[in-house]
Structures are given as C-alpha cells and as structure tokens.
Design a protein around this motif. Structure first.
Motif, mmCIF file in Angstrom:
data_model
loop_
_atom_site.group_PDB
_atom_site.id
_atom_site.type_symbol
_atom_site.label_atom_id
_atom_site.label_comp_id
_atom_site.label_asym_id
_atom_site.label_seq_id
_atom_site.Cartn_x
_atom_site.Cartn_y
_atom_site.Cartn_z
ATOM 1 N N LEU A 14 -8.717 -5.696 13.895
ATOM 2 C CA LEU A 14 -9.082 -6.524 12.742
ATOM 3 C C LEU A 14 -9.453 -7.925 13.213
ATOM 4 O O LEU A 14 -8.715 -8.563 13.957
ATOM 5 C CB LEU A 14 -7.899 -6.592 11.776
ATOM 6 C CG LEU A 14 -8.011 -7.604 10.630
ATOM 7 C CD1 LEU A 14 -9.148 -7.243 9.693
ATOM 8 C CD2 LEU A 14 -6.701 -7.663 9.852
ATOM 9 N N ASP A 48 -13.363 -9.090 8.706
ATOM 10 C CA ASP A 48 -13.171 -9.686 7.384
ATOM 11 C C ASP A 48 -13.939 -10.989 7.289
ATOM 12 O O ASP A 48 -13.734 -11.902 8.100
ATOM 13 C CB ASP A 48 -11.678 -9.938 7.141
ATOM 14 C CG ASP A 48 -11.444 -10.699 5.848
ATOM 15 O OD1 ASP A 48 -11.598 -10.087 4.790
ATOM 16 O OD2 ASP A 48 -11.133 -11.904 5.912
ATOM 17 N N ILE A 106 -10.028 -4.705 3.062
ATOM 18 C CA ILE A 106 -9.492 -4.087 4.274
ATOM 19 C C ILE A 106 -9.091 -2.628 4.032
ATOM 20 O O ILE A 106 -9.395 -1.753 4.829
ATOM 21 C CB ILE A 106 -8.220 -4.834 4.719
ATOM 22 C CG1 ILE A 106 -8.546 -6.273 5.069
ATOM 23 C CG2 ILE A 106 -7.565 -4.127 5.901
ATOM 24 C CD1 ILE A 106 -8.824 -6.499 6.499
ATOM 25 N N GLU A 107 -8.392 -2.396 2.909
ATOM 26 C CA GLU A 107 -7.883 -1.048 2.664
ATOM 27 C C GLU A 107 -9.020 -0.046 2.497
ATOM 28 O O GLU A 107 -8.978 1.043 3.065
ATOM 29 C CB GLU A 107 -6.972 -1.067 1.435
ATOM 30 C CG GLU A 107 -5.658 -1.767 1.772
ATOM 31 C CD GLU A 107 -4.770 -1.978 0.567
ATOM 32 O OE1 GLU A 107 -5.299 -2.120 -0.549
ATOM 33 O OE2 GLU A 107 -3.545 -2.001 0.748
ATOM 34 N N MET A 110 -10.547 0.569 5.843
ATOM 35 C CA MET A 110 -9.759 1.504 6.653
ATOM 36 C C MET A 110 -9.994 2.940 6.205
ATOM 37 O O MET A 110 -10.112 3.834 7.036
ATOM 38 C CB MET A 110 -8.276 1.171 6.527
ATOM 39 C CG MET A 110 -7.866 -0.005 7.381
ATOM 40 S SD MET A 110 -6.074 -0.101 7.412
ATOM 41 C CE MET A 110 -5.849 -1.326 8.668
ATOM 42 N N LEU B 7 -5.063 -11.190 3.284
ATOM 43 C CA LEU B 7 -5.529 -9.809 3.304
ATOM 44 C C LEU B 7 -4.396 -8.869 2.909
ATOM 45 O O LEU B 7 -3.268 -9.038 3.358
ATOM 46 C CB LEU B 7 -6.015 -9.455 4.713
ATOM 47 C CG LEU B 7 -7.002 -10.458 5.326
ATOM 48 C CD1 LEU B 7 -7.304 -10.106 6.764
ATOM 49 C CD2 LEU B 7 -8.273 -10.501 4.509
ATOM 50 N N LYS B 8 -4.699 -7.893 2.068
ATOM 51 C CA LYS B 8 -3.678 -6.940 1.633
ATOM 52 C C LYS B 8 -3.734 -5.704 2.531
ATOM 53 O O LYS B 8 -4.786 -5.109 2.725
ATOM 54 C CB LYS B 8 -3.925 -6.537 0.187
ATOM 55 C CG LYS B 8 -2.836 -5.662 -0.379
ATOM 56 C CD LYS B 8 -2.912 -5.600 -1.890
ATOM 57 C CE LYS B 8 -1.861 -4.645 -2.430
ATOM 58 N NZ LYS B 8 -2.153 -3.222 -2.119
ATOM 59 N N LEU B 9 -2.595 -5.363 3.101
ATOM 60 C CA LEU B 9 -2.486 -4.184 3.964
ATOM 61 C C LEU B 9 -1.352 -3.340 3.414
ATOM 62 O O LEU B 9 -0.193 -3.592 3.726
ATOM 63 C CB LEU B 9 -2.127 -4.592 5.384
ATOM 64 C CG LEU B 9 -3.165 -5.327 6.212
ATOM 65 C CD1 LEU B 9 -2.554 -5.757 7.522
ATOM 66 C CD2 LEU B 9 -4.378 -4.450 6.442
#
Lengths: 133, 133
Positions: A14, A48, A106-107, A110, B7-9
């Motif tokens: 990341l 990001d 991000i999710e 992924m 950022l949400k993980l």
C-alpha cells in the motif's frame, strides 16, 4: 531525503500519496516499490490518492509507469480513493489514465486484486490441466 | 486545506503520517479521526510514522491525545513503523510516549489489535456469564 512509505498488508503493498510528486520523488518511489515487490513477492499494489486535490499529466504518467513495472514483476496495480473533482479534471484535460485500474477505496481495491488473482490462478490451473490432459 | 487521509481496512483505520505536523493539521487529524471512528465503528487505529525522521514533543503529545480520544470511543491505537533513530531521539529527549502502544509494522500492529480485541471479548463474555451464573 523525502520518501513515500510503502506499507505491506498481507500479500499486497500500500502506497498513500500525500505530497506533491516531483521528478526525484516519483523516481525514488518507482525504485522503492519495485524493490519491495521483489523482496516481498507481493502480488498487488494499492496506490491511495485520496489526499491529492489534483492529478496532472506527470502524476498520471508516473502512475502508469508504476503499474507497467509492477505488471512485469507479476503484481497488479489499483489506484484507489480518487476524489470526484480529480476524475472531472482528468477527463477535461484529456487524461484517461490508460492501463490503470481504479477502485473507490482500499477495501474495494483489495477485492479487485483478490478477484483478478483468483481468475489468474484458475486460468493457470486450467491451462496446466489442459497440458496434462 | 491539507489533510492526512484516513484509510479503512476492515474494522481498523489506518493513518500514514508523512508530512510535518503543525498545530492545525494535528487538530484536523483529531477531528477527522474521531469522526471516522464513530462513523465506521472501527475498533482499532493504526498510525504509521515510518516516513517521519523526527518525532518531537508536539507530535508525541498529539499521538497521545489521539490514542486517548480513540480509547474513549472504544478503539485501540497502535503506532507502527517507528525508525530506530526516532526511538533513540525520543528516549534521549526524555519522551517515552506514555499511553501509546507500538509495533514494528502494520501487520504486527494489526495482530496486536486483534489480540487485544479478542482478550477484551473473552473478558466481556466471562463477566457476562459470571453475572448470569
């Protein structure tokens, strides 16, 4: 020297770009990222850009270069977190970010990387079984 | 206005600090982060400081404040990626970052958050069954 940190998250890397990219910083990011892909055997890179208010042709080209380098090293790249205004400006400037895949966050990025990875593995298994048969 | 992206993980939030923190930026980070914890119901906050060559008393206090605010909102905070030279300077300056938990990298930080979460859930279940019995 200023550097953009590269964070390892499982099998993905990341990168969160928060500062204005100038030539040297872009080059050092390319170097660091390709090194880390090889070191870690990462299969995906998430970039990001949610902190960027503007993406110009230089950043667009840099992102494209990174994606191309990663692809050669067997890693997929997804750019995540683009602000709506950035998308508008990019299209108005005639920059469509060819060769770059995007996701909202991000999710989702992924998920996209996982899905394309699974696809590839299925294809490899199918072609291997095809050769065997 | 300059902002540090959050950022949400999964159930955690990740903040990568790459720029020098001044007063206003630290305040806006506190605001944004507490908002996001409430919005997302996140149970943990990871703060990556691998890009920082120096952590002074202001940044130390800001990190402490963030950890304290997150704790009240039922989220644990782990600071990850500290450079060895930063640790040396902190101790030499007499700053021991009280109330802040650290981990070497994001993955170890996540493990720590998961572990402390599991611990807490076990305790809650035990106390609930104690009350029931």
């Amino acid at each position: 020297m200023e550097r953009i940190p590269i964070l390892k998250l499982g099998q993905f890397l990341l990168v969160s770009i928060q500062v204005d990219m100038h030539d040297r910083l872009a080059l050092s990011l390319q170097d660091d990222l390709t090194d880390r892909i090889v070191q870690t055997g990462a299969h995906g890179v998430l970039i990001d850009i949610s902190a960027l208010d503007m993406v110009d042709s230089f950043i667009g080209r840099t992102l494209g270069n990174i994606a191309a380098m990663a692809r050669i090293l067997d890693a997929d790249t997804v750019v995540v977190g683009m602000q709506p205004s950035v998308a508008i400006t990019l299209v108005e400037l005639g920059l469509s970010l060819p060769g770059i895949r995007t996701a909202l966050n991000i999710e989702k990025g992924m998920d996209l990387l996982h899905a394309s990875r699974d696809d590839q593995e299925v294809k490899e298994i199918l072609s291997a079984s095809g050769e065997a048969g």
